[in-house]
Design a protein around this motif. Structure first.
Motif, PDB file in Angstrom:
ATOM      1  N   ASN A   1      80.505  51.888  26.211  1.00 13.25           N
ATOM      2  CA  ASN A   1      79.471  53.324  25.305  1.00 13.25           C
ATOM      3  C   ASN A   1      78.248  52.303  24.295  1.00 13.25           C
ATOM      4  O   ASN A   1      77.693  53.077  23.915  1.00 13.25           O
ATOM      5  CB  ASN A   1      80.756  54.120  24.379  1.00 13.25           C
ATOM      6  N   GLY A   2      78.883  51.005  23.686  1.00 13.86           N
ATOM      7  CA  GLY A   2      77.775  50.157  22.507  1.00 13.86           C
ATOM      8  C   GLY A   2      76.095  50.357  23.611  1.00 13.86           C
ATOM      9  O   GLY A   2      75.224  50.790  23.185  1.00 13.86           O
ATOM     10  N   CYS A   3      76.219  49.921  24.910  1.00 10.02           N
ATOM     11  CA  CYS A   3      75.458  50.447  25.470  1.00 10.02           C
ATOM     12  C   CYS A   3      74.602  51.827  25.973  1.00 10.02           C
ATOM     13  O   CYS A   3      73.331  52.002  25.814  1.00 10.02           O
ATOM     14  CB  CYS A   3      75.066  49.829  26.458  1.00 10.02           C
ATOM     15  N   SER A   4      75.599  52.301  25.995  1.00 14.17           N
ATOM     16  CA  SER A   4      75.305  53.925  26.595  1.00 14.17           C
ATOM     17  C   SER A   4      74.983  54.966  25.461  1.00 14.17           C
ATOM     18  O   SER A   4      73.659  55.380  25.141  1.00 14.17           O
ATOM     19  CB  SER A   4      76.001  54.507  27.295  1.00 14.17           C
TER      20      SER A   4
ATOM     21  N   ALA B   1      83.518  45.747  18.149  1.00 11.46           N
ATOM     22  CA  ALA B   1      82.590  44.120  18.510  1.00 11.46           C
ATOM     23  C   ALA B   1      82.204  43.916  19.691  1.00 11.46           C
ATOM     24  O   ALA B   1      81.127  43.499  19.927  1.00 11.46           O
ATOM     25  CB  ALA B   1      83.922  42.394  17.761  1.00 11.46           C
ATOM     26  N   GLY B   2      83.335  44.300  20.956  1.00 10.89           N
ATOM     27  CA  GLY B   2      82.567  44.191  22.079  1.00 10.89           C
ATOM     28  C   GLY B   2      81.643  45.566  22.025  1.00 10.89           C
ATOM     29  O   GLY B   2      80.578  45.267  23.395  1.00 10.89           O
ATOM     30  N   ALA B   3      81.738  47.075  21.906  1.00 14.35           N
ATOM     31  CA  ALA B   3      80.635  47.592  21.635  1.00 14.35           C
ATOM     32  C   ALA B   3      79.500  47.212  20.575  1.00 14.35           C
ATOM     33  O   ALA B   3      78.417  47.656  21.357  1.00 14.35           O
ATOM     34  CB  ALA B   3      80.664  48.912  20.580  1.00 14.35           C
ATOM     35  N   MET B   4      79.088  46.631  20.099  1.00 17.38           N
ATOM     36  CA  MET B   4      78.286  45.782  19.364  1.00 17.38           C
ATOM     37  C   MET B   4      77.636  45.026  20.719  1.00 17.38           C
ATOM     38  O   MET B   4      76.274  44.498  20.561  1.00 17.38           O
ATOM     39  CB  MET B   4      78.457  44.765  17.883  1.00 17.38           C
TER      40      MET B   4
END
Length: 154
Positions: free
Chosen positions: A113-116, A62-65
């Motif tokens: 990593n979701g943004c990267s 959920a954090g990566a999203m």
């Protein structure tokens, strides 16, 4: 004519949000020479703010999203800085990600990593960047993630 990056966004099924207006006395981006510094973008999706604390309310996925949503907002601000032409982007230089997390949560890099990953999906090799991923005891409006970025233009 649609540019390469806009075509890539469409191919990925991604729609950029409107570039969010600043919430206080600052500007959304500043260009200095070939560099564009984009102010921190908070996690917000089509249904509103993505709130919560990693390690308590939200899991890594959920954090990566939430971080991915920040990335879409960063690209939206970048598009505004480029007068609508994302093909002017030479590379993603650096991301700094802040994760609203409990003191014992240590997976901030996995969250950012979701943004990267999004930057590499959209910009290819030019999307690879330097990065910091840090914990914060709280973020504005209770959001889960905030990310700022530096981009280089052609």
């Amino acid at each position: 004519m649609t540019g390469k990056i806009e075509a890539r966004l469409a191919e990925l099924g991604l729609t950029l949000p409107e570039a969010p207006a600043p919430a206080a006395n600052y500007v959304p981006f500043v260009q200095v020479g070939k560099l564009v510094f984009v102010s921190g973008q908070i996690s917000q999706g089509p249904d509103g703010l993505i709130k919560g604390k990693l390690g308590a309310d939200l899991d890594v996925e959920a954090g990566a999203m939430a971080a991915r949503a920040c990335g879409l907002a960063l690209i939206a601000q970048l598009r505004a800085a480029c007068d609508g032409d994302l093909d002017r982007v030479a590379r993603v230089v650096k991301l700094t990600g802040f994760v609203n997390s409990t003191p014992d949560f240590t997976d901030q890099p996995k969250v950012i990593n979701g943004c990267s990953d999004l930057m590499v999906e959209v910009f290819g090799e030019s999307g690879r960047h330097a990065r910091a991923a840090v914990s914060a005891p709280a973020l504005p409006l209770g959001v889960a993630v905030e990310i700022e970025a530096i981009f280089e233009l052609h």
